[in-house]
Design a protein around this motif. Sequence first.
Motif, PDB file in Angstrom:
ATOM      1  N   ASN A   9       0.827  -1.201   0.000  1.00  0.00           N
ATOM      2  CA  ASN A   9       0.000   0.000   0.000  1.00  0.00           C
ATOM      3  C   ASN A   9       0.867   1.257   0.000  1.00  0.00           C
ATOM      4  N   ALA A  10       1.930   1.263   0.783  1.00  0.00           N
ATOM      5  CA  ALA A  10       2.825   2.421   0.818  1.00  0.00           C
ATOM      6  C   ALA A  10       3.452   2.652  -0.552  1.00  0.00           C
ATOM      7  N   SER A  11       3.870   1.578  -1.213  1.00  0.00           N
ATOM      8  CA  SER A  11       4.457   1.702  -2.552  1.00  0.00           C
ATOM      9  C   SER A  11       3.456   2.283  -3.534  1.00  0.00           C
ATOM     10  N   ARG A  12       2.224   1.811  -3.462  1.00  0.00           N
ATOM     11  CA  ARG A  12       1.165   2.319  -4.342  1.00  0.00           C
ATOM     12  C   ARG A  12       0.921   3.811  -4.095  1.00  0.00           C
ATOM     13  N   LEU A  13       0.883   4.207  -2.824  1.00  0.00           N
ATOM     14  CA  LEU A  13       0.670   5.619  -2.491  1.00  0.00           C
ATOM     15  C   LEU A  13       1.823   6.491  -2.987  1.00  0.00           C
ATOM     16  N   ILE A  14       3.035   6.005  -2.875  1.00  0.00           N
ATOM     17  CA  ILE A  14       4.199   6.749  -3.360  1.00  0.00           C
ATOM     18  C   ILE A  14       4.109   6.930  -4.872  1.00  0.00           C
ATOM     19  N   GLU A  15       3.783   5.852  -5.587  1.00  0.00           N
ATOM     20  CA  GLU A  15       3.667   5.930  -7.048  1.00  0.00           C
ATOM     21  C   GLU A  15       2.556   6.892  -7.466  1.00  0.00           C
ATOM     22  N   GLU A  16       1.408   6.813  -6.817  1.00  0.00           N
ATOM     23  CA  GLU A  16       0.291   7.711  -7.129  1.00  0.00           C
ATOM     24  C   GLU A  16       0.656   9.162  -6.852  1.00  0.00           C
ATOM     25  N   THR A  17       1.355   9.397  -5.759  1.00  0.00           N
ATOM     26  CA  THR A  17       1.756  10.756  -5.408  1.00  0.00           C
ATOM     27  C   THR A  17       2.768  11.293  -6.404  1.00  0.00           C
ATOM     28  N   ALA A  18       3.720  10.461  -6.817  1.00  0.00           N
ATOM     29  CA  ALA A  18       4.728  10.897  -7.790  1.00  0.00           C
ATOM     30  C   ALA A  18       4.076  11.298  -9.109  1.00  0.00           C
ATOM     31  N   LEU A  19       3.017  10.609  -9.494  1.00  0.00           N
ATOM     32  CA  LEU A  19       2.318  10.946 -10.742  1.00  0.00           C
ATOM     33  C   LEU A  19       1.685  12.329 -10.703  1.00  0.00           C
ATOM     34  N   LYS A  20       1.429  12.851  -9.517  1.00  0.00           N
ATOM     35  CA  LYS A  20       0.781  14.156  -9.366  1.00  0.00           C
ATOM     36  C   LYS A  20       1.768  15.321  -9.394  1.00  0.00           C
ATOM     37  N   VAL A  21       3.056  15.023  -9.422  1.00  0.00           N
ATOM     38  CA  VAL A  21       4.070  16.073  -9.415  1.00  0.00           C
ATOM     39  C   VAL A  21       4.291  16.565 -10.839  1.00  0.00           C
ATOM     40  N   GLU A  22       4.193  17.865 -11.006  1.00  0.00           N
ATOM     41  CA  GLU A  22       4.393  18.461 -12.321  1.00  0.00           C
ATOM     42  C   GLU A  22       5.772  18.101 -12.854  1.00  0.00           C
ATOM     43  N   GLY A  23       5.822  17.650 -14.101  1.00  0.00           N
ATOM     44  CA  GLY A  23       7.095  17.313 -14.731  1.00  0.00           C
ATOM     45  C   GLY A  23       7.415  15.825 -14.730  1.00  0.00           C
ATOM     46  N   VAL A  24       6.739  15.040 -13.899  1.00  0.00           N
ATOM     47  CA  VAL A  24       6.955  13.593 -13.906  1.00  0.00           C
ATOM     48  C   VAL A  24       6.203  13.029 -15.103  1.00  0.00           C
ATOM     49  N   LEU A  25       6.907  12.271 -15.930  1.00  0.00           N
ATOM     50  CA  LEU A  25       6.321  11.752 -17.164  1.00  0.00           C
ATOM     51  C   LEU A  25       5.348  10.620 -16.892  1.00  0.00           C
ATOM     52  N   LEU A  26       4.225  10.655 -17.602  1.00  0.00           N
ATOM     53  CA  LEU A  26       3.197   9.637 -17.464  1.00  0.00           C
ATOM     54  C   LEU A  26       3.451   8.427 -18.373  1.00  0.00           C
ATOM     55  N   GLU A  27       4.249   8.627 -19.449  1.00  0.00           N
ATOM     56  CA  GLU A  27       4.499   7.559 -20.412  1.00  0.00           C
ATOM     57  C   GLU A  27       5.225   6.375 -19.771  1.00  0.00           C
ATOM     58  N   ASP A  28       6.164   6.663 -18.891  1.00  0.00           N
ATOM     59  CA  ASP A  28       6.877   5.650 -18.117  1.00  0.00           C
ATOM     60  C   ASP A  28       6.585   5.935 -16.651  1.00  0.00           C
ATOM     61  N   PRO A  29       5.527   5.333 -16.117  1.00  0.00           N
ATOM     62  CA  PRO A  29       5.081   5.699 -14.773  1.00  0.00           C
ATOM     63  C   PRO A  29       6.112   5.386 -13.689  1.00  0.00           C
ATOM     64  N   PRO A  30       6.064   6.141 -12.601  1.00  0.00           N
ATOM     65  CA  PRO A  30       6.963   5.896 -11.479  1.00  0.00           C
ATOM     66  C   PRO A  30       6.756   4.491 -10.912  1.00  0.00           C
ATOM     67  N   PHE A  31       7.832   3.950 -10.339  1.00  0.00           N
ATOM     68  CA  PHE A  31       7.703   2.668  -9.660  1.00  0.00           C
ATOM     69  C   PHE A  31       8.596   2.659  -8.427  1.00  0.00           C
ATOM     70  N   VAL A  32       8.214   1.824  -7.476  1.00  0.00           N
ATOM     71  CA  VAL A  32       8.902   1.733  -6.187  1.00  0.00           C
ATOM     72  C   VAL A  32       9.476   0.337  -6.036  1.00  0.00           C
ATOM     73  N   VAL A  33      10.691   0.271  -5.503  1.00  0.00           N
ATOM     74  CA  VAL A  33      11.320  -1.014  -5.200  1.00  0.00           C
ATOM     75  C   VAL A  33      11.766  -1.011  -3.744  1.00  0.00           C
ATOM     76  N   VAL A  34      11.867  -2.200  -3.176  1.00  0.00           N
ATOM     77  CA  VAL A  34      12.465  -2.336  -1.847  1.00  0.00           C
ATOM     78  C   VAL A  34      13.967  -2.298  -2.069  1.00  0.00           C
ATOM     79  N   GLU A  35      14.601  -1.259  -1.562  1.00  0.00           N
ATOM     80  CA  GLU A  35      16.039  -1.096  -1.753  1.00  0.00           C
ATOM     81  C   GLU A  35      16.835  -1.898  -0.729  1.00  0.00           C
ATOM     82  N   GLU A  36      16.309  -1.965   0.493  1.00  0.00           N
ATOM     83  CA  GLU A  36      17.060  -2.644   1.545  1.00  0.00           C
ATOM     84  C   GLU A  36      16.120  -3.116   2.643  1.00  0.00           C
ATOM     85  N   LEU A  37      16.380  -4.296   3.143  1.00  0.00           N
ATOM     86  CA  LEU A  37      15.715  -4.796   4.340  1.00  0.00           C
ATOM     87  C   LEU A  37      16.705  -4.602   5.475  1.00  0.00           C
TER      88      LEU A  37
END
Length: 83
Positions: A9-37
Motif C-alpha cells: 500500500n505504501a508503494s502504491r501511495l508513493i507511485e500515485e503521489t509521484a504521478l501528481k508532481v508536475e514534470g513527472v512523465l506519465l508515459e513511463d510511470p513511477p515505480f517503487v522497489v524495496v532497496e534494503e531490508l
Amino acid sequence: MDYNDDIINASRLIEETALKVEGVLLEDPPFVVVEELATNTVNLKVFFWTETDDYKKRSFAVERKNYAANKTSISSQWLWNAC
C-alpha cells in the motif's frame, strides 16, 4: 518504513503521489522497489522520469507531497529514499 507497515500500500501511495508532481512523465510511470531490508526498517526507493535537468527539485517535491499525503497511514519510523 517499519516492518509492520503495509509495504504494498505504501508503494502504491508513493507511485500515485509521484504521478501528481508536475514534470513527472506519465508515459513511463513511477515505480517503487524495496532497496534494503535493514535491521529495523524497510527502505524503499522510487524511480521516475522527467524531461527537466532540475531533477533534484522534482525529487524533493515528490518527497514532500508523499510525506504529507501519507504521514497518517505510515509509521513515524518510515524511511523513504527518493532517487
